[in-house]
Design a protein around this motif. Structure first.
Motif, PDB file in Angstrom:
ATOM      1  N   VAL A  12       8.208   4.417   6.282  1.00 60.71           N
ATOM      2  CA  VAL A  12       6.652   4.343   6.535  1.00 60.71           C
ATOM      3  C   VAL A  12       5.953   3.522   7.120  1.00 60.71           C
ATOM      4  O   VAL A  12       5.655   3.128   7.634  1.00 60.71           O
ATOM      5  CB  VAL A  12       5.883   4.826   5.212  1.00 60.71           C
ATOM      6  CG1 VAL A  12       4.508   5.056   5.212  1.00 60.71           C
ATOM      7  CG2 VAL A  12       6.439   6.610   4.990  1.00 60.71           C
ATOM      8  N   VAL A  13       6.400   2.224   6.429  1.00 62.91           N
ATOM      9  CA  VAL A  13       6.180   1.262   7.570  1.00 62.91           C
ATOM     10  C   VAL A  13       6.964   0.841   8.949  1.00 62.91           C
ATOM     11  O   VAL A  13       6.112   0.442  10.135  1.00 62.91           O
ATOM     12  CB  VAL A  13       6.380  -0.409   6.603  1.00 62.91           C
ATOM     13  CG1 VAL A  13       5.790  -1.478   7.181  1.00 62.91           C
ATOM     14  CG2 VAL A  13       5.292  -0.082   5.333  1.00 62.91           C
ATOM     15  N   HIS A  46       0.378  -0.903   0.143  1.00 62.50           N
ATOM     16  CA  HIS A  46      -0.350  -0.205   0.130  1.00 62.50           C
ATOM     17  C   HIS A  46       0.727   1.531   0.107  1.00 62.50           C
ATOM     18  O   HIS A  46       0.738   2.255  -0.832  1.00 62.50           O
ATOM     19  CB  HIS A  46      -0.991   0.412   1.442  1.00 62.50           C
ATOM     20  CG  HIS A  46      -1.555   1.338   1.318  1.00 62.50           C
ATOM     21  ND1 HIS A  46      -2.367   1.902   0.169  1.00 62.50           N
ATOM     22  CD2 HIS A  46      -1.689   2.087   2.405  1.00 62.50           C
ATOM     23  CE1 HIS A  46      -2.865   3.522   0.665  1.00 62.50           C
ATOM     24  NE2 HIS A  46      -2.454   3.143   2.056  1.00 62.50           N
ATOM     25  N   CYS A  47       2.421   1.146   0.466  1.00 61.70           N
ATOM     26  CA  CYS A  47       2.419   2.685   0.770  1.00 61.70           C
ATOM     27  C   CYS A  47       3.436   2.126   0.091  1.00 61.70           C
ATOM     28  O   CYS A  47       3.726   3.950  -0.689  1.00 61.70           O
ATOM     29  CB  CYS A  47       3.580   2.360   2.235  1.00 61.70           C
ATOM     30  SG  CYS A  47       2.913   2.422   3.457  1.00 61.70           S
ATOM     31  N   ARG A  93       2.530   2.074  -3.204  1.00 58.72           N
ATOM     32  CA  ARG A  93       1.496   2.417  -4.370  1.00 58.72           C
ATOM     33  C   ARG A  93       1.224   3.968  -4.210  1.00 58.72           C
ATOM     34  O   ARG A  93       1.070   4.289  -5.195  1.00 58.72           O
ATOM     35  CB  ARG A  93       0.257   1.569  -4.348  1.00 58.72           C
ATOM     36  CG  ARG A  93       0.132   0.177  -5.026  1.00 58.72           C
ATOM     37  CD  ARG A  93      -1.403  -0.919  -4.934  1.00 58.72           C
ATOM     38  NE  ARG A  93      -1.477  -2.041  -5.092  1.00 58.72           N
ATOM     39  CZ  ARG A  93      -1.409  -3.049  -4.214  1.00 58.72           C
ATOM     40  NH1 ARG A  93      -1.225  -2.774  -3.008  1.00 58.72           N
ATOM     41  NH2 ARG A  93      -1.435  -4.159  -4.591  1.00 58.72           N
ATOM     42  N   MET A  94       1.240   4.557  -2.261  1.00 62.73           N
ATOM     43  CA  MET A  94       1.210   5.660  -2.471  1.00 62.73           C
ATOM     44  C   MET A  94       2.245   6.306  -2.837  1.00 62.73           C
ATOM     45  O   MET A  94       2.536   7.340  -3.175  1.00 62.73           O
ATOM     46  CB  MET A  94       0.823   5.640  -1.041  1.00 62.73           C
ATOM     47  CG  MET A  94      -0.545   4.981  -0.625  1.00 62.73           C
ATOM     48  SD  MET A  94      -1.863   6.634  -0.905  1.00 62.73           S
ATOM     49  CE  MET A  94      -1.465   7.888  -0.177  1.00 62.73           C
ATOM     50  N   LEU A  95       3.899   5.818  -2.590  1.00 62.52           N
ATOM     51  CA  LEU A  95       4.509   6.565  -2.458  1.00 62.52           C
ATOM     52  C   LEU A  95       5.330   6.804  -4.279  1.00 62.52           C
ATOM     53  O   LEU A  95       6.349   7.462  -4.065  1.00 62.52           O
ATOM     54  CB  LEU A  95       6.071   6.454  -1.534  1.00 62.52           C
ATOM     55  CG  LEU A  95       4.842   7.028   0.121  1.00 62.52           C
ATOM     56  CD1 LEU A  95       6.063   5.949   1.391  1.00 62.52           C
ATOM     57  CD2 LEU A  95       4.580   8.529   0.115  1.00 62.52           C
ATOM     58  N   GLY A  96       5.015   5.664  -4.704  1.00 62.87           N
ATOM     59  CA  GLY A  96       6.111   5.195  -5.776  1.00 62.87           C
ATOM     60  C   GLY A  96       7.578   4.882  -5.946  1.00 62.87           C
ATOM     61  O   GLY A  96       8.365   4.142  -6.451  1.00 62.87           O
ATOM     62  N   SER A  97       8.210   4.846  -4.317  1.00 64.77           N
ATOM     63  CA  SER A  97       9.056   4.081  -3.660  1.00 64.77           C
ATOM     64  C   SER A  97       8.895   3.105  -3.292  1.00 64.77           C
ATOM     65  O   SER A  97       8.871   3.112  -2.459  1.00 64.77           O
ATOM     66  CB  SER A  97      10.341   5.529  -3.033  1.00 64.77           C
ATOM     67  OG  SER A  97      11.051   5.399  -2.354  1.00 64.77           O
ATOM     68  N   ILE A  98      10.029   2.067  -3.328  1.00 66.37           N
ATOM     69  CA  ILE A  98      10.388   1.478  -2.349  1.00 66.37           C
ATOM     70  C   ILE A  98      10.924   1.026  -1.216  1.00 66.37           C
ATOM     71  O   ILE A  98      10.543   0.858   0.213  1.00 66.37           O
ATOM     72  CB  ILE A  98      10.540  -0.408  -2.762  1.00 66.37           C
ATOM     73  CG1 ILE A  98      10.443  -1.280  -1.299  1.00 66.37           C
ATOM     74  CG2 ILE A  98      12.330   0.053  -2.623  1.00 66.37           C
ATOM     75  CD1 ILE A  98       9.180  -1.967  -1.393  1.00 66.37           C
ATOM     76  N   ASP A  99      12.000   2.385  -1.060  1.00 70.52           N
ATOM     77  CA  ASP A  99      12.650   3.006   0.141  1.00 70.52           C
ATOM     78  C   ASP A  99      11.770   3.703   0.768  1.00 70.52           C
ATOM     79  O   ASP A  99      12.457   3.305   2.312  1.00 70.52           O
ATOM     80  CB  ASP A  99      13.601   3.854  -0.409  1.00 70.52           C
ATOM     81  CG  ASP A  99      14.876   3.119  -1.249  1.00 70.52           C
ATOM     82  OD1 ASP A  99      15.018   1.061  -1.555  1.00 70.52           O
ATOM     83  OD2 ASP A  99      15.029   3.729  -2.115  1.00 70.52           O
TER      84      ASP A  99
END
Length: 312
Positions: free
Chosen positions: A34-35, A20-21, A23-29
């Motif tokens: 955030v998680v 989800h994060c 998709r929201m942010l476009g960055s796995i880093d």
């Protein structure tokens, strides 16, 4: 202090929160950061959690609002095609993007879906991670992005989304309509995309890898569709149409046989390859497969991604 059952109650949702994060942010880093922040906040507040919603909903509330805060401080993440039109001359040397561009990042399937997911759920999860969708979401303001994902991807009821975001059900419905309309404007036409688990897609990936490793432009030409597109970070230059993609690859990218080594993987629910150039980590290449051809190639020249997707 959080109760002893905090880990057992919250840990099952970590992967889906990360998806989800992302998709929201476009960055796995950024998503991982955030998680981590979400679980820290949840741990601190868990003793006072009153159970008015499920633990899952509560975690999504924390994570979504943390993403919205993050988006207020970061620019939109893009692919090269989001910076302007394609370059018509394949002899043109690729031009680096100006400083300050934030690039979209690919994500390993295994990081978000794991290996034990139900096949039907896995297919749905992968569909919601397609690069084209993630790139399109970047055009939406943060609140519209959140509502669209919570309603259309995660299927939260409108009233629950309103509670999550501290707004009204009417506002959620209105925001969702605007988000859907904007997404239709910026999204490409729906494609019949072959899933990476299917033999045809894996065969195309294997052939693409072999062509690169053998510096075989003729084979690449057979693999690409006539209207294929090619883009690579960190360059703003990109190409549309096989007639420009292949000459560009021949002149600027392929080099000599043996210059490239590629290992198959999957990213964003799509066939992908981890790349090494002349023995050094290069990054990750993600393919979009439609029917029996490759229609889109996105090359992420980011050596740190090699370790994230798994060492050789």
């Amino acid at each position: 202090m959080a109760p002893d059952n905090f880990v057992s109650d919250t840990e099952p949702y970590r992967r889906e929160l990360l998806a989800h994060c992302y998709r929201m942010l476009g960055s796995i880093d950024d998503a991982e950061d955030v998680v981590q922040e979400t679980y820290l906040r949840a741990w601190r507040a868990y003793g006072a959690f009153e159970g008015r919603s499920s633990v899952r909903t509560w975690l999504y509330q924390i994570a979504t609002n943390a993403c919205l805060t993050s988006l207020r401080h970061h620019s939109r993440r893009v692919l090269p095609s989001g910076l302007g039109g394609p370059e018509p001359d394949p002899a043109t040397e690729p031009v680096p993007a100006p400083p300050g561009v934030s690039w979209l990042q690919p994500v390993p399937d295994a990081a978000l879906t794991g290996d034990a997911a139900d096949p039907a759920s896995l297919a749905v999860a992968r569909e919601g991670l397609r690069l084209a969708l993630i790139a399109s979401l970047q055009y939406l303001p943060g609140p519209q992005r959140a509502v669209l994902l919570l309603r259309d991807v995660l299927a939260f009821p409108a009233a629950e989304v309103a509670t999550l975001l501290g707004t009204t059900t009417a506002s959620v419905k209105s925001t969702l309509q605007r988000a859907r309309a904007r997404l239709r404007e910026v999204s490409p036409s729906p494609e019949d995309i072959t899933a990476p688990t299917e033999p045809a897609a894996r065969s195309l990936l294997d052939q693409y890898i072999a062509a690169f490793q053998n510096s075989d432009a003729a084979s690449l030409e057979r693999l690409l569709s006539r209207d294929a597109t090619l883009e690579a970070t960190p360059f703003r230059t990109w190409f549309a149409g096989r007639s420009t993609c292949v000459p560009f690859l021949r002149q600027w990218v392929l080099g000599e046989p043996g210059d490239w080594r590629m290992l198959p993987t999957t990213a964003n629910g799509q066939p992908a390859a981890v790349g090494y150039r002349r023995g050094r980590p290069y990054g990750v290449v993600v393919l979009t497969v439609t029917g029996d051809r490759i229609t889109h190639v996105v090359s992420f020249q980011e050596p740190s991604l090699v370790e994230r997707f798994g060492p050789a």
